[in-house]
Design an enzyme around this catalytic site. Structure first.
Site, PDB file in Angstrom:
ATOM      1  CB  CYS A 183       5.795 -11.862   1.985  1.00 45.73           C
ATOM      2  SG  CYS A 183       5.781 -10.163   2.701  1.00 45.73           S
ATOM      3  CB  CYS A 220      -0.894  -0.134   1.436  1.00 44.13           C
ATOM      4  SG  CYS A 220      -1.761  -1.349   1.344  1.00 44.13           S
ATOM      5  N   GLY A 234      -1.013   0.322  -5.057  1.00 42.89           N
ATOM      6  CA  GLY A 234      -2.227  -0.096  -4.626  1.00 42.89           C
ATOM      7  C   GLY A 234      -3.234   0.379  -5.590  1.00 42.89           C
ATOM      8  CB  CYS A 249       9.653 -13.993  -0.022  1.00 43.69           C
ATOM      9  SG  CYS A 249      10.770 -12.680  -0.637  1.00 43.69           S
ATOM     10  CE1 TYR A 269       7.019  -6.357 -10.361  1.00 43.04           C
ATOM     11  CE2 TYR A 269       5.803  -6.075  -8.278  1.00 43.04           C
ATOM     12  CZ  TYR A 269       5.695  -6.318  -9.682  1.00 43.04           C
ATOM     13  OH  TYR A 269       4.458  -6.460 -10.235  1.00 43.04           O
ATOM     14  CG  ASN A 282       3.150   0.137   3.051  1.00 37.55           C
ATOM     15  OD1 ASN A 282       4.226   0.531   2.820  1.00 37.55           O
ATOM     16  ND2 ASN A 282       2.686  -1.022   2.696  1.00 37.55           N
ATOM     17  N   GLY A 283       1.705  -2.131   5.453  1.00 38.44           N
ATOM     18  CA  GLY A 283       2.313  -3.274   6.098  1.00 38.44           C
ATOM     19  C   GLY A 283       1.422  -4.421   6.794  1.00 38.44           C
TER      20      GLY A 283
END
Length: 478
Positions: A394, A5, A32, A448, A249, A106-107
């Site tokens: 993740c 986000c 997002g 990950c 990314y 965000n998280g």
């Protein structure tokens, strides 16, 4: 993978914050695409507009005109926790005895259920299943007993996981970064105020100047009159857990994350990818768009080493086709690859091709891309990936495939190569990631790609002893 986000918070001197917040959310749209919202405060009351959809669809001129006030926060959302509907769209707003509260997150919390159950037992009623509302309720409860800074400190001691927050208590905007700095957050200066944002690109959009990253465990409080800000180091941690995928990314290439320009990092990762696994081919081409900087660095390193190789754009992207990973079924995802990407045959035909991408998740897209290259006449197709294999999900705010869907979770690199039908396949090493970011491995979140996490997660391993937040003694309870 889906993005996380994006959050933003702004305090200005003598103009409404709604339009700068709107522009900032546009700059963060890549983080997002499911919902967007803005909450402002005019010194007397809070104003809110939150809806599902893209930023350009959620707001019109009338909506912005009704968002009065020089202070506000904003959010773009992809759901990593909570349902996909308006009830989980953000900023989350609540009014209570001590005033109004807005919160953008965000998280992802790893103990949200535990905290929610505790608060529900105390009489708190929840309207959504997202973890953002959990943070808001805990903070609201603490604000009934503490001043703003101590209330935030107490909430940070209760919640665990990854978070960057922009919060508005009445007309005061503040930003908080989790103790390990897993999620990014930066502070910038405008001509007439200050801004907090997930990425520096949002500050650039406002013609502002990035000051610095918010430190892990730090609280930044913007002055409501837009004239300055105060900082408080509320939580200390012996190590960080920066998400390396921001550089690989998620973040925009023109953003600075934790002191590093993302574009430069990706080019250097590409150079190291050639140094570790370079192969002699005729052409190096990226998978657009995220593979472009990797491929540029890879090709440059190859040419520096004396290889006779060209960098070329061999895949053209149809920008009017939705993202392939939004397609709900496997058949649609496979079809979408051909709708989205078309090879330039004169670049590919009769050539040995090195195809550079940022990651392989399920393997579906990679298989289709290799097939596209062969259909276009490529003699050989070699795939190089600018990150290590993704072997585990993740829990920190990326909506990644399940372990059962991840192709690298139970297959070797050679088995993956066979499945995607490439002539060769190689990934970048974890050591190359750490060296490029000039960071120790222990200061990166690598869950990950290792299956070992920096947070205590039920049923999963940790790669270090899990730390509980250490509260600064200067802010200890009386």
């Amino acid at each position: 993978m889906h993005e996380k986000c994006g959050v933003v918070g702004i305090s200005l001197q003598d103009r409404d914050a709604a339009r700068p917040l709107y522009y900032s959310l546009y700059a963060l749209q890549h983080r997002g695409q499911e919902a967007a919202g803005i909450v402002t405060h005019d010194g007397f009351q809070q104003h809110s507009h939150v809806e599902t959809g893209l930023v350009g669809d959620v707001f019109d001129e009338g909506d912005l005109g009704r968002l009065n006030g020089a202070n506000g926060i904003g959010h773009v959302r992809y759901p990593t926790s909570g349902a996909l509907d308006k009830s989980c769209a953000q900023p989350f707003s609540v009014s209570f005895k001590s005033g109004s509260l807005g919160l953008s997150h965000n998280g992802n919390l790893v103990n949200a259920d535990e905290v929610r159950d505790e608060l529900a037992a105390l009489g708190h009623a929840f309207t959504s299943d997202g973890d953002t509302e959990v943070i808001a309720h805990d903070l609201a409860r603490n604000l009934l007993e503490e001043d703003l800074v101590r209330a935030v400190r107490r909430t940070m001691g209760r919640i665990h996981g990854s978070y960057s927050l922009t919060i508005m208590h009445d007309d005061t905007v503040l930003g908080v970064r989790d103790p390990k700095g897993n999620r990014p957050l930066v502070i910038g200066e405008l001509e007439d105020g200050y801004v907090l944002a997930s990425e520096s690109a949002a500050i650039d959009t406002l013609d502002g100047e990035t000051i610095r990253d918010v430190e892990p465990g730090e609280l930044v409080v913007l002055h409501p009159d837009g004239t300055g800000y105060d900082t408080y180091q509320l939580v200390d941690s012996d190590s960080t857990a920066h998400c390396f995928f921001e550089h690989v990314y998620f973040a925009r290439p023109d953003s600075n994350i934790d002191g590093t320009l993302v574009y430069d990092a990706r080019r250097e990762l590409g150079r190291r990818l050639y140094e570790e696994t370079g192969i002699d081919t005729d052409v190096v081409m990226p998978v657009p768009d995220s593979g472009r900087a990797f491929a540029s660095g890879y090709a440059e390193a190859a040419q520096d080493a004396g290889a006779d190789v060209n960098f070329a754009e061999g895949l053209m992207k149809n920008r009017y086709v939705g993202r392939t990973f939004i397609m709900p079924t496997q058949d649609e995802r496979e079809r979408a690859v051909r709708l989205k990407l078309n090879p330039i045959k004169t670049t590919v035909e009769g050539k040995r091709v090195t195809l550079i991408d940022d990651s392989i998740v399920r393997g579906t897209t990679s298989t289709q891309l290799v097939e596209l290259m062969r259909d276009a006449g490529a003699e050989e197709v070699h795939v190089r990936i600018g990150a290590p294999p993704i072997v585990a999900p993740c829990y920190m705010g990326i909506d990644m495939a399940t372990r059962e869907e991840l192709i690298a979770a139970d297959k070797s690199v050679e088995e993956i190569r066979e499945e995607i039908k490439a002539d060769s396949l190689s990934y970048l090493s974890i050591d190359a990631i750490a060296a490029t970011l000039e960071t120790e491995r222990d200061d990166l979140c690598l869950g990950c790609v290792t299956g070992e996490y920096p947070y205590d997660i039920d049923g999963e391993a940790t790669d270090r002893e899990v730390e509980r937040p250490v509260i600064q003694s200067s802010l200890a309870d009386d």
